[in-house]
Design an enzyme around this catalytic site. Structure first.
Site, PDB file in Angstrom:
ATOM      1  N   HIS A 121       0.951  -1.160  -0.086  1.00 39.90           N
ATOM      2  CA  HIS A 121       0.068  -0.117   0.101  1.00 39.90           C
ATOM      3  C   HIS A 121       1.033   1.194   0.052  1.00 39.90           C
ATOM      4  O   HIS A 121       2.132   1.314   0.619  1.00 39.90           O
ATOM      5  CB  HIS A 121      -0.777  -0.093   1.194  1.00 39.90           C
ATOM      6  N   ASP A 198       3.302  -3.916   8.220  1.00 43.40           N
ATOM      7  CA  ASP A 198       1.810  -3.245   7.965  1.00 43.40           C
ATOM      8  C   ASP A 198       0.877  -4.402   8.285  1.00 43.40           C
ATOM      9  O   ASP A 198       0.542  -5.405   7.285  1.00 43.40           O
ATOM     10  CB  ASP A 198       1.800  -2.782   6.259  1.00 43.40           C
ATOM     11  N   GLN A 201      -4.411  -4.998   7.051  1.00 39.83           N
ATOM     12  CA  GLN A 201      -5.246  -6.044   6.644  1.00 39.83           C
ATOM     13  C   GLN A 201      -5.081  -7.436   7.295  1.00 39.83           C
ATOM     14  O   GLN A 201      -5.913  -8.370   6.856  1.00 39.83           O
ATOM     15  CB  GLN A 201      -5.055  -6.423   4.958  1.00 39.83           C
ATOM     16  N   LYS A 224     -10.766  -0.554  10.696  1.00 41.73           N
ATOM     17  CA  LYS A 224     -10.937  -1.695   9.735  1.00 41.73           C
ATOM     18  C   LYS A 224     -11.015  -3.104  10.798  1.00 41.73           C
ATOM     19  O   LYS A 224     -11.347  -4.296  10.184  1.00 41.73           O
ATOM     20  CB  LYS A 224      -9.308  -2.322   9.142  1.00 41.73           C
ATOM     21  N   CYS A 363      -4.752   2.434  -3.730  1.00 41.87           N
ATOM     22  CA  CYS A 363      -3.448   2.926  -3.221  1.00 41.87           C
ATOM     23  C   CYS A 363      -2.395   1.964  -3.422  1.00 41.87           C
ATOM     24  O   CYS A 363      -1.243   1.915  -2.508  1.00 41.87           O
ATOM     25  CB  CYS A 363      -3.718   3.133  -1.582  1.00 41.87           C
TER      26      CYS A 363
END
Length: 410
Positions: A121, A198, A201, A224, A363
Site C-alpha cells: 500500500h 503493515d 489487513q 478496519k 492505493c
C-alpha cells in the site's frame, strides 16, 4: 460462529440501498461498527469526557483509566511484552510514518538498504521512498511470483548484510496474499535488519502474536477491525522505541521544558504529543472485546471458507478475471475485473443493486502496473458476510454484463 446472528449487532447493515438490502463488501476499506463499540464511545462522551493524564478530578481520572485500559487491551491482543510498547496513533499510515521518520531517518546511512515489495500500500511505500531520499539509502524490491506471492528464496536473495530495514505487508489489500512474516523476520534478523509489518489487513482477520512473530514494529488501524476511524497503534520493541526520537512535540510528551532545551517522557507517552484520540481508544478497546468474544480463529476460518466460495462463484462467470493467489494462500478478499468494463462502472452498477465494493487502484499504483491494469474492483469480506452475500454479488455481476452488453466483455 453465526454470521447472520453477528450481523444483527451492526445497525448500519439493516438498511436498503437503492431499493435493495445492503450487501457490504468493502471491509478492506473500513468495517462497520457493532452496537457495543457505538455504545462505548457514546458512554464515554456522556459520562467520562475529560482530558487524560492531567486533571486530578474524577472525570479526568476516569478518562485516563479508560484510555490506558484500552492500551492494556491492545497489549494483550497483540501479546506485546508491555504496554510501554504500544503507541496510539491515528492509524496504520501514521504508525508507519512514525517508524520511517523517527527510526529510519535516524539510523540509515548512505548505501544502506530498505527492502519492500511491489504489493505494498502507498502508506508502506512512500514513507520508505522519502526515507531513502533523505538518507541516501537504497530501496530494493522482493520480486513477485506470477500469482502475486513471494518466495523465501527471493527474500533470501534480496535481503543482504547491507539491508537495515525490511518493510512488508502481512496481507495485501489488493491480492489478499498472506505473506510468511515469521520466516521473513528470521531472514531479516539473520542479516542484521529490523522488520516493519503493515498489519492493516491482517489484524482484523487473524490472531496476531508479535512476540511469536518476533517482529520489530507492527502497525494497524482500528477502523478496519470494528473500531472508530482515527485510531490505531504502533507496536515496537521497547529497546528500539527508547532509542527513537519523537517526531511531534508539544504537550503530554514532555518531561521538563527549559528555555533552550527539553526532555521527553518515558514510553509510550513520548510519542503521543497533544490531546490523544481518547474516545477512539475507548472504541478500539470495545472492538477488541467484541472480536475476542467472537474469536479471531473463528473469523479466520469463516473468511477462508467465504473467499473460496467467492472465487468459485466469480470464476464461473465468463469474462471475470480474478487477481492473486489461490484461496488457500489469501485472506478474505477477491480483486477482479469484468472484461473491459471499467471497475468504476462495475461498482456503480453493483451499487444500484445495493452492493458496496471498492473500485480503483486501491492505493497500490505500482502493483496495478505489475498487473497491467489501471484499476480493479474488490470485494472484501468480514465476519458478518455470508454466502448469500456472495450469491448476490455474482448475480449482480451477471446483470452488469447484460447492462454493458456481453459482446464488449467476451
Amino acid at each position: 460462529m453465526d454470521p447472520i446472528a453477528l450481523k444483527s449487532e451492526f445497525p448500519i447493515l439493516h438498511q436498503d440501498i437503492n431499493g435493495h438490502p445492503l450487501v457490504y463488501l468493502d471491509n478492506g476499506a473500513t468495517t462497520q461498527k457493532p452496537r457495543s463499540v457505538i455504545e462505548a464511545v457514546k458512554r464515554y462522551y456522556e459520562h467520562d469526557n475529560a482530558n487524560v493524564h492531567r486533571g486530578v478530578h474524577t472525570l479526568g481520572s476516569r478518562a485516563t483509566d479508560a484510555y490506558e485500559g484500552a492500551r492494556e487491551k491492545v497489549t494483550r491482543f497483540l501479546n506485546a511484552a508491555s504496554s510501554r510498547e504500544i503507541i496510539f496513533t491515528r492509524g496504520t499510515t501514521t504508525a508507519l510514518n512514525l517508524v520511517a521518520s523517527g527510526y529510519a531517518r535516524q539510523t540509515l546511512r548512505e548505501g544502506d538498504e530498505i527492502v519492500i515489495t511491489p504489493m505494498e500500500h502507498h502508506s508502506n511505500l512512500i514513507p520508505w521512498q522519502q526515507a531513502a531520499k533523505a538518507t541516501g539509502a537504497v530501496l530494493k524490491y522482493i520480486p513477485l511470483q506470477p500469482d502475486g506471492t513471494i518466495t523465501l528464496a527471493d527474500v533470501e536473495a534480496t535481503v543482504t548484510e547491507r539491508t537495515k530495514i525490511v518493510a512488508i505487508t502481512y496481507v495485501s489489500n489488493v491480492l489478499g496474499t498472506i505473506n510468511p512474516i515469521a520466516e521473513i523476520t528470521k531472514i531479516a534478523h539473520r542479516n542484521g535488519a529490523v522488520i516493519v509489518v503493515d498489519g492493516a489487513q491482517s489484524t482484523p482477520h487473524m490472531k496476531v502474536d508479535v512476540r511469536a512473530l518476533d517482529v520489530d514494529f507492527y502497525a494497524f488501524s482500528g477502523h478496519k477491525m470494528c473500531a472508530p476511524t482515527g485510531i490505531g497503534a504502533l507496536y515496537g520493541k521497547a529497546k528500539l522505541l527508547e532509542a527513537m526520537d519523537p517526531i511531534e512535540f508539544g504537550g503530554e510528551m514532555i518531561d521538563f521544558v527549559e528555555l533552550y532545551d527539553s526532555t521527553w517522557k518515558e514510553l509510550p507517552w513520548k510519542f503521543e504529543g497533544g490531546t490523544p484520540i481518547i474516545a477512539g481508544a475507548v472504541g478500539l478497546g470495545a472492538a477488541i472485546d467484541f472480536l475476542e468474544q467472537v474469536g479471531l480463529d473463528n473469523i479466520e476460518r469463516h473468511e477462508h471458507k467465504l473467499v473460496k466460495y467467492a472465487m468459485d462463484r466469480l470464476s464461473s462467470i465468463d469474462g471475470v478475471t480474478i487477481y492473486g493467489p489461490s484461496a488457500e494462500q489469501r485472506a478474505g478478499l477477491v480483486t477482479f475485473n469484468l472484461g473491459d468494463v471499467h471497475p468504476h462502472d462495475v461498482a456503480t452498477v453493483l451499487d444500484t443493486e445495493g452492493i458496496a465494493v471498492r473500485a480503483g487502484h486501491h492505493c497500490c499504483q505500482p502493483l496495478m502496473r505489475w498487473l497491467k491494469v489501471s484499476a480493479t474492483a474488490r470485494a472484501s469480506m468480514y465476519l458478518y458476510n455470508t454466502e448469500q452475500d456472495i450469491d448476490r454479488l455474482a448475480e449482480s455481476l451477471v446483470k452488469t454484463k447484460e447492462f454493458f452488453g456481453y459482446e464488449s466483455i467476451g
